[in-house]
Design a protein around this motif. Structure first.
Motif, PDB file in Angstrom:
ATOM      1  N   GLU A   1       0.820  -1.217   0.000  1.00  0.00           N
ATOM      2  CA  GLU A   1       0.000   0.000   0.000  1.00  0.00           C
ATOM      3  C   GLU A   1       0.852   1.264   0.000  1.00  0.00           C
ATOM      4  OE1 GLU A   1      -3.091  -0.214  -0.431  1.00  0.00           O
ATOM      5  OE2 GLU A   1      -3.485  -2.305   0.067  1.00  0.00           O
ATOM      6  N   ALA A   2       2.131   1.113  -0.437  1.00  0.00           N
ATOM      7  CA  ALA A   2       3.054   2.248  -0.339  1.00  0.00           C
ATOM      8  C   ALA A   2       3.231   3.013  -1.644  1.00  0.00           C
ATOM      9  CB  ALA A   2       4.425   1.755   0.141  1.00  0.00           C
ATOM     10  N   ALA A   3       2.557   2.596  -2.700  1.00  0.00           N
ATOM     11  CA  ALA A   3       2.705   3.278  -3.984  1.00  0.00           C
ATOM     12  C   ALA A   3       2.078   4.672  -3.929  1.00  0.00           C
ATOM     13  CB  ALA A   3       2.049   2.441  -5.084  1.00  0.00           C
ATOM     14  N   PRO A   4       2.434   5.546  -4.857  1.00  0.00           N
ATOM     15  CA  PRO A   4       1.801   6.872  -4.900  1.00  0.00           C
ATOM     16  C   PRO A   4       0.282   6.751  -4.948  1.00  0.00           C
ATOM     17  CG  PRO A   4       3.674   6.794  -6.389  1.00  0.00           C
ATOM     18  CD  PRO A   4       3.474   5.388  -5.889  1.00  0.00           C
ATOM     19  N   GLY A   5      -0.387   7.468  -4.065  1.00  0.00           N
ATOM     20  CA  GLY A   5      -1.835   7.410  -3.996  1.00  0.00           C
ATOM     21  C   GLY A   5      -2.372   6.241  -3.213  1.00  0.00           C
ATOM     22  N   GLY A   6      -1.508   5.406  -2.664  1.00  0.00           N
ATOM     23  CA  GLY A   6      -1.939   4.243  -1.910  1.00  0.00           C
ATOM     24  C   GLY A   6      -2.397   4.606  -0.508  1.00  0.00           C
ATOM     25  N   ALA A   7      -2.775   3.582   0.253  1.00  0.00           N
ATOM     26  CA  ALA A   7      -3.368   3.800   1.573  1.00  0.00           C
ATOM     27  C   ALA A   7      -2.416   4.521   2.520  1.00  0.00           C
ATOM     28  CB  ALA A   7      -3.786   2.459   2.173  1.00  0.00           C
ATOM     29  N   LEU A   8      -1.127   4.191   2.468  1.00  0.00           N
ATOM     30  CA  LEU A   8      -0.188   4.792   3.417  1.00  0.00           C
ATOM     31  C   LEU A   8      -0.005   6.281   3.143  1.00  0.00           C
ATOM     32  CD1 LEU A   8       2.522   1.962   3.588  1.00  0.00           C
ATOM     33  CD2 LEU A   8       0.452   2.256   4.960  1.00  0.00           C
ATOM     34  N   GLU A   9       0.146   6.618   1.884  1.00  0.00           N
ATOM     35  CA  GLU A   9       0.293   8.034   1.539  1.00  0.00           C
ATOM     36  C   GLU A   9      -0.989   8.809   1.841  1.00  0.00           C
ATOM     37  OE1 GLU A   9       0.644  10.493  -2.547  1.00  0.00           O
ATOM     38  OE2 GLU A   9       2.213   8.975  -2.241  1.00  0.00           O
ATOM     39  N   THR A  10      -2.130   8.175   1.591  1.00  0.00           N
ATOM     40  CA  THR A  10      -3.408   8.834   1.857  1.00  0.00           C
ATOM     41  C   THR A  10      -3.556   9.167   3.338  1.00  0.00           C
ATOM     42  OG1 THR A  10      -4.433   7.696  -0.007  1.00  0.00           O
ATOM     43  CG2 THR A  10      -5.908   8.585   1.679  1.00  0.00           C
ATOM     44  N   LEU A  11      -3.186   8.210   4.200  1.00  0.00           N
ATOM     45  CA  LEU A  11      -3.254   8.454   5.638  1.00  0.00           C
ATOM     46  C   LEU A  11      -2.321   9.596   6.046  1.00  0.00           C
ATOM     47  CD1 LEU A  11      -3.327   4.761   6.918  1.00  0.00           C
ATOM     48  CD2 LEU A  11      -5.127   6.459   7.252  1.00  0.00           C
ATOM     49  N   ALA A  12      -1.102   9.590   5.471  1.00  0.00           N
ATOM     50  CA  ALA A  12      -0.144  10.642   5.817  1.00  0.00           C
ATOM     51  C   ALA A  12      -0.616  12.006   5.333  1.00  0.00           C
ATOM     52  CB  ALA A  12       1.221  10.301   5.232  1.00  0.00           C
ATOM     53  N   ARG A  13      -1.206  12.062   4.145  1.00  0.00           N
ATOM     54  CA  ARG A  13      -1.727  13.336   3.642  1.00  0.00           C
ATOM     55  C   ARG A  13      -2.858  13.861   4.529  1.00  0.00           C
ATOM     56  NH1 ARG A  13      -0.625  15.034  -1.643  1.00  0.00           N
ATOM     57  NH2 ARG A  13       0.846  13.678  -2.764  1.00  0.00           N
ATOM     58  N   ALA A  14      -3.572  12.921   5.192  1.00  0.00           N
ATOM     59  CA  ALA A  14      -4.651  13.325   6.104  1.00  0.00           C
ATOM     60  C   ALA A  14      -4.120  13.719   7.474  1.00  0.00           C
ATOM     61  CB  ALA A  14      -5.663  12.195   6.237  1.00  0.00           C
ATOM     62  N   GLY A  15      -2.795  13.582   7.693  1.00  0.00           N
ATOM     63  CA  GLY A  15      -2.200  14.070   8.930  1.00  0.00           C
ATOM     64  C   GLY A  15      -1.601  13.011   9.835  1.00  0.00           C
ATOM     65  N   GLU A  16      -1.798  11.730   9.538  1.00  0.00           N
ATOM     66  CA  GLU A  16      -1.241  10.691  10.403  1.00  0.00           C
ATOM     67  C   GLU A  16       0.215  10.401  10.052  1.00  0.00           C
ATOM     68  OE1 GLU A  16      -4.915   7.860  11.899  1.00  0.00           O
ATOM     69  OE2 GLU A  16      -3.422   7.061  10.541  1.00  0.00           O
ATOM     70  N   THR A  17       0.991  10.094  11.056  1.00  0.00           N
ATOM     71  CA  THR A  17       2.298   9.472  10.853  1.00  0.00           C
ATOM     72  C   THR A  17       2.066   7.968  10.810  1.00  0.00           C
ATOM     73  OG1 THR A  17       3.432  11.245  12.027  1.00  0.00           O
ATOM     74  CG2 THR A  17       4.611   9.156  11.788  1.00  0.00           C
ATOM     75  N   VAL A  18       2.626   7.312   9.798  1.00  0.00           N
ATOM     76  CA  VAL A  18       2.358   5.890   9.601  1.00  0.00           C
ATOM     77  C   VAL A  18       3.677   5.126   9.565  1.00  0.00           C
ATOM     78  CG1 VAL A  18       1.252   4.139   8.171  1.00  0.00           C
ATOM     79  CG2 VAL A  18       0.309   6.460   8.251  1.00  0.00           C
ATOM     80  N   LEU A  19       3.794   4.135  10.450  1.00  0.00           N
ATOM     81  CA  LEU A  19       4.941   3.229  10.422  1.00  0.00           C
ATOM     82  C   LEU A  19       4.450   1.896   9.866  1.00  0.00           C
ATOM     83  CD1 LEU A  19       7.924   2.645  11.158  1.00  0.00           C
ATOM     84  CD2 LEU A  19       7.086   1.766  13.358  1.00  0.00           C
ATOM     85  N   ALA A  20       4.879   1.571   8.660  1.00  0.00           N
ATOM     86  CA  ALA A  20       4.507   0.310   8.014  1.00  0.00           C
ATOM     87  C   ALA A  20       5.681  -0.653   8.150  1.00  0.00           C
ATOM     88  CB  ALA A  20       4.170   0.540   6.547  1.00  0.00           C
ATOM     89  N   VAL A  21       5.432  -1.808   8.746  1.00  0.00           N
ATOM     90  CA  VAL A  21       6.503  -2.745   9.098  1.00  0.00           C
ATOM     91  C   VAL A  21       6.204  -4.118   8.507  1.00  0.00           C
ATOM     92  CG1 VAL A  21       7.769  -3.817  11.003  1.00  0.00           C
ATOM     93  CG2 VAL A  21       6.856  -1.505  11.266  1.00  0.00           C
ATOM     94  N   ASP A  22       7.241  -4.781   8.024  1.00  0.00           N
ATOM     95  CA  ASP A  22       7.136  -6.193   7.656  1.00  0.00           C
ATOM     96  C   ASP A  22       7.412  -7.035   8.896  1.00  0.00           C
ATOM     97  OD1 ASP A  22       6.692  -5.525   5.034  1.00  0.00           O
ATOM     98  OD2 ASP A  22       8.748  -5.940   4.369  1.00  0.00           O
ATOM     99  N   LEU A  23       6.418  -7.768   9.364  1.00  0.00           N
ATOM    100  CA  LEU A  23       6.659  -8.702  10.461  1.00  0.00           C
ATOM    101  C   LEU A  23       7.502  -9.874   9.956  1.00  0.00           C
ATOM    102  CD1 LEU A  23       3.126  -8.777  12.129  1.00  0.00           C
ATOM    103  CD2 LEU A  23       5.072  -7.283  12.629  1.00  0.00           C
ATOM    104  N   ARG A  24       8.043 -10.627  10.880  1.00  0.00           N
ATOM    105  CA  ARG A  24       8.956 -11.714  10.510  1.00  0.00           C
ATOM    106  C   ARG A  24       8.327 -12.673   9.497  1.00  0.00           C
ATOM    107  NH1 ARG A  24      11.531 -13.501  16.277  1.00  0.00           N
ATOM    108  NH2 ARG A  24       9.804 -12.264  17.118  1.00  0.00           N
ATOM    109  N   GLY A  25       9.072 -12.926   8.424  1.00  0.00           N
ATOM    110  CA  GLY A  25       8.626 -13.851   7.395  1.00  0.00           C
ATOM    111  C   GLY A  25       7.693 -13.248   6.365  1.00  0.00           C
ATOM    112  N   LEU A  26       7.461 -11.940   6.416  1.00  0.00           N
ATOM    113  CA  LEU A  26       6.532 -11.298   5.493  1.00  0.00           C
ATOM    114  C   LEU A  26       7.244 -10.209   4.689  1.00  0.00           C
ATOM    115  CD1 LEU A  26       3.405 -11.001   7.811  1.00  0.00           C
ATOM    116  CD2 LEU A  26       3.850 -12.709   6.040  1.00  0.00           C
ATOM    117  N   GLY A  27       6.586  -9.753   3.629  1.00  0.00           N
ATOM    118  CA  GLY A  27       7.137  -8.679   2.818  1.00  0.00           C
ATOM    119  C   GLY A  27       8.476  -9.047   2.208  1.00  0.00           C
TER     120      GLY A  27
END
Length: 679
Positions: free
Chosen positions: A508-534
């Motif tokens: 969800e990190a691409a331009p216009g994706g969920a993470l950027e949308t949340l940040a544009r709305a004012g949230e700081t977002v930490l997106a993390v790969d848990l062990r064995g993922l991403g």
């Protein structure tokens, strides 16, 4: 504000843009401390396993006397039975002969019996000429689709009966006439029985019902059946099998002293060499917590001492030959301590994974020596095998079509039936802290205060309009490494969100994706790969059903051997990340938590166990309940989502109920087959 996440935003972008965004946002290098990112979880678990095996080996080295051997055997047998969850109670066998065949040099009887009520076992009893009583050898089959009718098992059985031994060769669960997954026309759904075993084992995990337990009990009851016959010498019983049959032979000889002599083939190698080579194999070959408890494969031989054991190994087997020799050496030492070094031997055939003629002849000589008192150089004669269709024990070749037949899923249902009411009583009668302490115990989750804290190493920074994206690598003292992306608005932050996606932070990190949308709305977002993922996931999730389709199945199995779960490990990741992020970027205030897919279960555990950390919890497309897992034969990618024995005390809705209703969102919950269900 509206916090509904636009999960599909990134899917609407051109593929070229998504690919470029994904490449730009990779955090980890090709090697992390000399290890590929996709091997980090496995390497961390192996380190724990090797440390446990070192402790076990140090304890083994202290075995000096027969009294030491006896104490070791008792301790290991207790550990083994505990890992299995004990054994069922004996019930009437209801054995019957469904057919007979005169094959000239031997007779064959087709047998059905019930190892548990309605749980039907199919087998062939090969009898030498004469009225007997004959010494007999039990032969559990390995992982082949037609089991006792296969060439390998017919040859092994006929060879032994020519050597003057009765042989009872039976179908394991999920094989031969005991297949559980069939097409409407009756043909098997899967080509490999390991697929059936994996799915059945996953279904049994939440209630702590081991498939190996049921398979072992089949073998013990088969010995009961042999002892019930007048033409069999009940005091002269042996056991042999290859591959998965070698596994069952190893288990049975360790647990049942009626087995006077045994000859397991193409299995024993020891966990150290197994983990150094091919890794954990079929689910029934791995027992919850056994490595941590100090139970290694060589202990099956040691628990048999001083009863005779012939280890049969293949030079070119995928089960490492050096490991087989290590097992033999450990056995030889203990048998020597007892004064019977000649009762454990090893034969090595220069073949691949198979029951070669060298092994068939060696086992026949072994059993003639120890069961029949005939120590000679017996040679296998020429013989023919029968078409599979001619040695079926049931008319349709399917024991589940017999009246009153029960499946392994019926056994699970019988165990789970009373648990719903028991869980309800537990949560009603237990103070909330006590109930959550039990959750911690079962899932293996330490309190936040006991977790080693993360530190962050900053990488590249990208700017997308008013949003700054920072690459971070999180590490702790236990060797956990997690890649992360921090999305920060240029203005004042309205809060911090920990965002966990089963397909990785970049989804969800691409331009216009969920993470950027949340940040544009004012949230700081930490997106993390848990062990064995991403970035750390091995391969991709398959869309179909089957045994080995989960990318992290080997790591999940290794965690299981250590008495842990990926749910527990990832929950600790979630807690530590939330604590770190709160202190570093949110002035110690609670963070919002989003978990998607298989990340939702660790997120749920984290929010229930450390509620002070989280301002809200949102779960997207997350498994609805473990009750779905035990009642769904065709689960999909659920091994990583289960906790051994959890349903005896809690289910996922019990954790959801601990969260404040105004601080939780459950969106598109999934059933165990991966389908979206109504809330």
């Amino acid at each position: 504000m509206n916090r509904r996440l636009p999960l599909l935003c990134s899917l609407l972008l051109p593929l070229s843009l998504l690919g470029q965004a994904a490449a730009d946002l990779t955090v980890l290098p090709a090697l992390v401390d000399g290890v590929a990112p996709t091997a980090l979880l496995e390497a961390q678990l192996k380190k724990l396993a090797f440390a446990a095996l070192d402790r076990r080996d140090a304890a083994y080295a202290q075995i000096k006397t027969p009294a030491d051997v006896a104490a070791w055997q008792q301790r290991q047998r207790t550990s083994f039975l505990a890992a299995l969850g004990g054994l069922p109670q004996r019930t009437p066998l209801k054995a019957r002969v469904t057919g007979q065949r005169d094959c000239g040099a031997y007779r064959m009887e087709k047998i059905l019996f019930e190892s548990q009520p309605g749980f039907i076992v199919s087998g062939l009893l090969y009898l030498p000429p004469g009225a007997g009583p004959h010494p007999a050898v039990l032969m559990p089959c390995g992982h082949t689709d037609i089991a006792k009718a296969g060439d390998v098992y017919q040859k092994a059985s006929i060879s032994l009966v020519h050597a003057g031994l009765a042989v009872f060769c039976f179908d394991p669960i999920g094989q031969g006439e005991r297949r559980h997954y069939r097409q409407p026309d009756g043909t098997p759904e899967f080509s490999s029985p390991t697929s059936e075993h994996q799915l059945m084992s996953i279904a049994g995990t939440p209630v702590g019902l081991s498939l190996a337990r049921a398979m072992i009990w089949d073998g013990i009851r088969a010995l009961d059946y042999l002892q019930s016959r007048q033409d069999i010498r009940g005091d002269r019983l042996g056991c042999t099998g290859v591959s998965g049959g070698g596994t069952m032979t190893s288990y049975l000889m360790a647990l049942d002293e009626r087995i006077v002599a045994a000859a397991p083939a193409c299995y024993l190698t020891g966990f150290r060499r197994l983990l150094e080579t091919i890794g954990p194999q079929d689910f029934e070959q791995n027992h919850f917590g056994q490595i941590t408890a100090g139970l290694d494969q060589s202990d099956y031989v040691l628990m048999s001492a001083p009863r005779p054991v012939l280890i049969m190994a293949a030079t070119k087997d995928f089960f490492d030959i050096q490991g087989a020799w290590n097992v033999f050496r450990e056995g030889k030492r203990v048998y020597g301590r007892l004064g019977f070094p000649e009762r454990v031997e090893l034969v090595e055939a220069d073949t691949k994974h198979d029951l070669a003629i060298e092994m068939r002849e060696a086992s026949a000589r072994w059993f003639r020596r120890w069961l029949a008192g005939r120590d000679d150089a017996w040679k296998e004669p020429a013989f023919e095998i029968l078409p599979a269709s001619e040695i079926l024990c049931t008319p349709e070749g399917d024991v589940l079509r017999q009246p009153g037949a029960r499946s392994f899923f019926d056994l699970i249902a019988a165990v789970s039936a009373p648990l719903t009411a028991e869980r309800q009583r537990f949560w009603q009668s237990s103070p909330r802290p006590a109930a959550l302490a039990k959750v911690r115990e079962l899932a293996g989750i330490r309190p936040l205060a006991e977790l080693p804290p993360f530190t962050a190493t900053a990488g590249d920074t990208l700017q997308r309009g008013p949003v700054r994206i920072e690459k971070l690598t999180l590490r702790n003292a236990e060797g956990t490494v997690l890649p992360a992306l921090l999305f920060r608005p240029d203005g004042a932050s309205t809060g911090l969100r920990l965002y966990l996606h089963e397909d990785g932070k970049q989804t969800e990190a691409a331009p216009g994706g969920a993470l950027e949308t949340l940040a544009r709305a004012g949230e700081t977002v930490l997106a993390v790969d848990l062990r064995g993922l991403g970035e750390m996931q091995r391969g991709k999730r398959a869309s179909g059903f089957g045994a080995l389709q989960e990318p992290n199945w080997k790591s999940a199995t290794l965690a299981y051997l250590l008495g842990q779960s990926l749910v527990g490990l990832r929950t600790e990741d979630t807690l530590a990340c939330a604590g770190f992020a709160s202190e570093k970027w949110n002035e110690g205030r609670p963070v919002h938590l989003t978990g998607l897919g298989e990340c939702g279960i660790p997120a749920l555990h984290a929010a229930a166990l450390e509620p002070q950390l989280f301002a809200s919890t949102r779960l997207e497309r997350t498994l609805r309940s473990w009750t779905d897992v035990i009642s769904t034969p065709h689960t999909r990618n659920q091994q990583v989502n289960t906790v051994h024995g959890a349903l005896r005390f809690y289910d996922l809705p019990d954790l959801v109920a601990t969260l404040p209703a105004d601080k939780r969102v459950l969106h598109d919950p999934l059933d165990a087959a991966g389908q979206v269900q109504s809330k």
